[in-house]
Design a protein around this motif. Sequence first.
Motif, PDB file in Angstrom:
ATOM      1  N   SER A  82     -29.615 -29.508 -39.459  1.00 36.10           N
ATOM      2  CA  SER A  82     -30.255 -30.559 -38.672  1.00 36.10           C
ATOM      3  C   SER A  82     -29.415 -30.962 -37.466  1.00 36.10           C
ATOM      4  O   SER A  82     -28.183 -31.045 -37.543  1.00 36.10           O
ATOM      5  CB  SER A  82     -30.518 -31.806 -39.520  1.00 36.10           C
ATOM      6  OG  SER A  82     -31.512 -31.573 -40.478  1.00 36.10           O
ATOM      7  N   HIS A 128     -33.219 -29.126 -37.196  1.00 29.76           N
ATOM      8  CA  HIS A 128     -34.328 -30.073 -37.077  1.00 29.76           C
ATOM      9  C   HIS A 128     -33.967 -31.265 -36.183  1.00 29.76           C
ATOM     10  O   HIS A 128     -32.931 -31.907 -36.362  1.00 29.76           O
ATOM     11  CB  HIS A 128     -34.725 -30.585 -38.458  1.00 29.76           C
ATOM     12  CG  HIS A 128     -35.065 -29.490 -39.421  1.00 29.76           C
ATOM     13  ND1 HIS A 128     -35.970 -28.488 -39.120  1.00 29.76           N
ATOM     14  CD2 HIS A 128     -34.612 -29.233 -40.675  1.00 29.76           C
ATOM     15  CE1 HIS A 128     -36.074 -27.659 -40.145  1.00 29.76           C
ATOM     16  NE2 HIS A 128     -35.260 -28.087 -41.097  1.00 29.76           N
ATOM     17  N   GLY A 147     -34.726 -24.502 -36.481  1.00 37.35           N
ATOM     18  CA  GLY A 147     -35.267 -25.739 -37.006  1.00 37.35           C
ATOM     19  C   GLY A 147     -36.607 -26.092 -36.378  1.00 37.35           C
ATOM     20  O   GLY A 147     -37.231 -25.283 -35.690  1.00 37.35           O
TER      21      GLY A 147
END
Length: 242
Positions: free
Chosen positions: A50, A96, A116
């Motif tokens: 992330s 992400h 992501g």
Amino acid sequence: MLTTENRGDVAVLRIEHGRVGALDVELLDALTEAVTATDRAVVVTGSGSSFSAGVDLRRVLDGGRPYTEELLAALSRTFRAVFDHPRPTVAAVNGHAIAGGCVLALACDLRLMSGGRMGLTELAVGVPFPTSALEIVRHALGPRAGRVLLGAQAGDREQALALGMVDELTEPGGLLPRAVALATEQASRSPASYRLAKAQLHRPANAAIEATTGGDAAVLAGWTSDDTRSRIGAALAALARR
């Protein structure tokens, strides 16, 4: 929580906060302090899978209105610190970048992505946009802002590129070197001229943000409404079942 590494004329800020780099008041304050304290170009990146998955919604439910009010103020400070940093800023989106994490990336001058999903999913849980976030999104995405914001979906890196959320795709191993190289190239230009051009480009967005001098009262009301809290609870329950 946040590590800083100076690479020549570039400060690399890496979010290392829990599993998904969730934005809470403490992380936001650390980001604001790190950006405002440096006179270097800045690269913002994440860790693991992330970049940042957005606001820590569990803290919003647990903290109620007092915490939410503090959070909204911290979000606006951070977004504007990045958006208005006078030196070049590059988002190295390693994974992400969802909701507030996506806004953080959009606040940068340039955005690279290696993997992501990325998107503005706030409306999916009934969370309204603070004015600072909305105007930064409008500045970054132009005519695509409505489609991305109202669609409330996250797409893969090819979709992010097609929608203008990122400027360039890279492979994971090349992401940070490429981001640092771009930031270094931008930083080699006249700092005074870069600062002025950036201020001129950002003037409409900042004027709209500053016009809400009374604060985002309607936004706070939306974040703390029973309906929004119910939607956040349902979203967290759905994530727990995955």
